[in-house]
Every structure is written in C-alpha cells, then in structure tokens.
Design a protein around this motif. Structure first.
Motif: not given
Length: 126
Positions: A108-111, A75-79, A85-88, A124-126
């Motif tokens: 754009r990044y994903n994690f 499940l991809a979540i936009r941030v 978000a990773i720190e959170h 996902y940040q785009g």
C-alpha cells in the motif's frame, strides 16, 4: 435505530473553488472525473462531478468569502499504479508535496499533492 442503517455511505465531498472553471477542468481533465451537472440554487454555483461512484461537489467561492469552514482536509483517490499516477500529475504541472510515494506496508502507498485551490489531495494504492 442502529447507526449502521442510518448512515449508509458518502453522498458527496464538498470542495470550495476559487476559480470554478479551473477547478472543473482540473478534476475532469487531470483526474478523470465525469461532469454530472451544474446548478445555482442561490448566490453560489455548484458543480457535481463523479469518479467511480464518489461524487465531489465544487462550491463556488463568491465575493471574496474566506474559508472559515475549511476547504476540505483531503480527498483520497484510489489508483491502480501510484507511480504512473504521479508521473501523470507531473506532466500536468500539478503541485506535489513530496517527490516519492510513502509506503504504508503490504503493497500500500499514498502520495499527497495540491489541487488548483490549494486543497490537499491524496493518491492511494492498496
């Protein structure tokens, strides 16, 4: 009939939950989903959650049922800020599958990380 008019959007994404309350807490408290409602139409309980128009249906795993039909691929979540978000996630002791986000180019990044049932989730940040 055109496929475009037949398929109009995503209704919800189903994710199996081994421990329903733990899953509800994770999605609402850690990821910010809004609780919609809870039903038990048969032997298993269903909980519906929503984040910015996307609905997730948590499906209770009852009587030791296995995941023959899968949990969900991801499940991809936009941030808005993937690093924050990773720190959170780290602050909430979430299982991370990498230490840094992957650059997809053009800002754009994903994690990827894991939810409480081992499900694969993506920022996902785009």
């Amino acid at each position: 009939m055109e496929t475009k008019s037949l398929f109009t959007g995503v209704e919800h994404i189903g994710i199996k939950a081994l421990e329903m309350e733990k899953a509800v807490q994770f999605y609402t408290e850690v990821l910010g989903f809004k609780f919609l409602h809870r039903i038990k139409p048969g032997e298993v309980e269903l909980v519906f959650l929503e984040l910015e128009g996307t609905v997730v249906e948590l499906v209770e795993v009852a009587d030791g049922q296995t995941f023959e039909d899968g949990v969900v691929n991801h499940l991809a979540i936009r941030v808005s800020d993937i690093f924050k978000a990773i720190e959170h996630l780290k602050n909430h002791h979430v299982e991370l599958t990498a230490s840094e986000p992957m650059s997809l180019g053009e800002g754009r990044y994903n994690f990827f990380f894991r939810g409480p049932n081992g499900e694969k989730l993506e920022l996902y940040q785009g």
